[in-house]
Write a protein that holds these residues in place. Structure first.
Motif, PDB file in Angstrom:
ATOM      1  N   ASN A   1      23.057  35.491  60.224  1.00 24.16           N
ATOM      2  CA  ASN A   1      21.645  35.534  59.567  1.00 24.16           C
ATOM      3  C   ASN A   1      20.603  34.847  60.617  1.00 24.16           C
ATOM      4  O   ASN A   1      21.045  34.298  61.781  1.00 24.16           O
ATOM      5  N   ASP A   2      19.518  34.717  60.379  1.00 19.45           N
ATOM      6  CA  ASP A   2      18.494  33.983  60.850  1.00 19.45           C
ATOM      7  C   ASP A   2      17.901  32.749  60.467  1.00 19.45           C
ATOM      8  O   ASP A   2      17.117  32.098  60.806  1.00 19.45           O
ATOM      9  N   ASP A   3      18.386  32.534  58.952  1.00 18.60           N
ATOM     10  CA  ASP A   3      17.743  31.499  58.182  1.00 18.60           C
ATOM     11  C   ASP A   3      18.575  30.410  58.208  1.00 18.60           C
ATOM     12  O   ASP A   3      18.295  29.328  57.854  1.00 18.60           O
ATOM     13  N   GLY A   4      19.640  30.301  58.920  1.00 14.63           N
ATOM     14  CA  GLY A   4      20.618  29.452  59.290  1.00 14.63           C
ATOM     15  C   GLY A   4      21.777  29.442  58.280  1.00 14.63           C
ATOM     16  O   GLY A   4      21.683  30.175  57.162  1.00 14.63           O
TER      17      GLY A   4
ATOM     18  N   TRP B   1      15.985  30.350  62.681  1.00 15.02           N
ATOM     19  CA  TRP B   1      15.595  31.021  63.692  1.00 15.02           C
ATOM     20  C   TRP B   1      14.671  32.336  63.091  1.00 15.02           C
ATOM     21  O   TRP B   1      14.593  33.097  64.108  1.00 15.02           O
ATOM     22  N   SER B   2      14.188  32.014  62.176  1.00 13.81           N
ATOM     23  CA  SER B   2      13.231  33.333  61.707  1.00 13.81           C
ATOM     24  C   SER B   2      12.067  33.577  62.539  1.00 13.81           C
ATOM     25  O   SER B   2      11.476  32.569  63.195  1.00 13.81           O
ATOM     26  N   ALA B   3      11.870  34.686  62.869  1.00 16.61           N
ATOM     27  CA  ALA B   3      10.723  35.409  63.715  1.00 16.61           C
ATOM     28  C   ALA B   3      11.018  34.841  65.414  1.00 16.61           C
ATOM     29  O   ALA B   3      10.133  34.637  65.962  1.00 16.61           O
TER      30      ALA B   3
ATOM     31  N   VAL C   1      21.433  37.626  54.002  1.00 20.19           N
ATOM     32  CA  VAL C   1      20.481  38.309  53.569  1.00 20.19           C
ATOM     33  C   VAL C   1      19.113  37.552  53.985  1.00 20.19           C
ATOM     34  O   VAL C   1      18.964  36.567  53.224  1.00 20.19           O
ATOM     35  N   ASN C   2      18.144  38.232  54.390  1.00 23.48           N
ATOM     36  CA  ASN C   2      16.956  37.512  54.774  1.00 23.48           C
ATOM     37  C   ASN C   2      16.286  37.046  53.706  1.00 23.48           C
ATOM     38  O   ASN C   2      16.052  37.746  52.803  1.00 23.48           O
ATOM     39  N   SER C   3      15.489  35.960  53.682  1.00 18.22           N
ATOM     40  CA  SER C   3      14.648  35.618  52.450  1.00 18.22           C
ATOM     41  C   SER C   3      13.162  36.018  52.504  1.00 18.22           C
ATOM     42  O   SER C   3      12.418  35.833  51.598  1.00 18.22           O
TER      43      SER C   3
ATOM     44  N   GLY D   1      14.859  37.588  63.754  1.00 18.34           N
ATOM     45  CA  GLY D   1      16.290  37.408  64.045  1.00 18.34           C
ATOM     46  C   GLY D   1      17.214  38.021  63.348  1.00 18.34           C
ATOM     47  O   GLY D   1      18.196  38.448  63.875  1.00 18.34           O
ATOM     48  N   THR D   2      16.862  38.253  62.155  1.00 22.68           N
ATOM     49  CA  THR D   2      17.745  39.123  60.920  1.00 22.68           C
ATOM     50  C   THR D   2      18.184  40.506  61.767  1.00 22.68           C
ATOM     51  O   THR D   2      19.507  41.028  61.887  1.00 22.68           O
ATOM     52  N   VAL D   3      17.051  41.166  62.138  1.00 23.09           N
ATOM     53  CA  VAL D   3      17.318  42.474  62.754  1.00 23.09           C
ATOM     54  C   VAL D   3      17.941  42.419  64.057  1.00 23.09           C
ATOM     55  O   VAL D   3      18.643  43.234  64.598  1.00 23.09           O
TER      56      VAL D   3
HETATM   57 MN    MN Z   1      14.831  34.614  58.275  1.00 24.96          MN
END
Ligand code: MN
Length: 267
Positions: free
Chosen positions: A7-10, A38-40, A94-96, A108-110
């Motif tokens: 994921n990218d939210d950690g 690491w969002s965006a 699942v991204n927030s 970062g998710t995609v």
């Molecule tokens: Mn995110």
């Protein structure tokens, strides 16, 4: 079926735990995710320093590997053989918050799923369209849809170098109308420059504005979510603008000598 969850939210984000638990019904799950948000962050490969990985407990009796690199680093590391067993499928999220339209290049998710696509590993990215100030999101409906969508992806197979970008409305499961296959819609960003000064009088800047909106056109990811459907968009990394190729081929590349067009040499 060996499924990598990232994921990218950690690694400690509740959306990752919900996704990992959903995937346990479909195969063997390994988790390798960033140790922080690491969002965006976009599509990143860390090449100027080593990557370090720690083992962490993320709840539900699940052990995960937390890496100090980006989401796409995590996928690259797994693909390069971090786990003994090779990865058959990558799921991210699942991204927030939602990842619609041009968000996919920031997300970062995609981009974790894009990294998998580069290596020919089927991948699905999941994002929940949490409203701004919407409180603690409920990931249970997303987990249920993740199970259905990844189950179908395993049955049908995703063509090499493609990924699926999934967005889920923030609604109770029974209020979600179903799944729509969509194309990327048009996100509308509201960036504005906010110049401030630090205590030493040196300026600093924010170049962000309010939450992006979008054009809820039918057939697009944004349209599907606005109508209460889960959106599934097939993406690939060939960004070529095919419709512009013929016109670009008419361009004269050689620099024209003499005066600029529209002026006369003899005055
Ligand atoms: Mn995110």
């Amino acid at each position: 079926m060996h499924i990598l969850v990232t994921n990218d939210d950690g690694v400690l984000a509740p959306g990752l735990l919900a996704l990992a638990q959903a995937m346990q019904e479909l195969g063997k799950v390994s988790i390798l995710a960033p140790d922080r948000n690491w969002s965006a962050s976009g599509h990143v490969r860390t090449i100027d320093r080593p990557l370090r990985v720690k083992t962490v407990q993320i709840g539900g009796g699940i052990t995960a590997s937390a890496c100090d690199g980006a989401p796409s680093d995590c996928v690259a590391l797994a693909n390069a053989g971090f786990f003994e067993e090779k990865i058959d499928l990558v799921v991210s999220g699942v991204n927030s918050s939602a990842n619609f339209g041009h968000d996919v290049t920031y997300s970062g998710t995609v981009t974790a799923a894009m990294e998998a696509a580069i290596w020919g590993i089927p991948a699905v990215a999941f994002s929940l369209d949490t409203p701004e100030n919407g409180g603690q999101p409920d990931y249970a409906p997303s987990a249920q849809y993740a199970r259905q969508i990844v189950g179908a992806a395993i049955r049908y197979g995703i063509a090499p170098h493609l990924l699926l970008n999934v967005n889920i409305p923030a609604l109770p499961y029974e209020q979600i109308k179903g799944i729509q296959v969509t194309r990327m819609g048009l996100r509308v960003y509201h960036d504005k420059l906010d110049r401030r000064e630090d205590p030493r009088g040196i300026p600093y800047y924010w170049a962000i504005g309010s939450m992006p909106t979008g054009i809820p056109e039918r057939g697009t990811d944004i349209g599907a979510l606005a109508d209460g459907y889960v959106s599934v968009s097939p993406l690939h990394l060939d960004l070529t603008a095919y419709h512009f190729l013929p016109e670009l081929n008419t361009w004269e590349w050689k620099q024209q000598n003499g005066p600029a067009q529209g002026t006369s040499a003899e005055g």
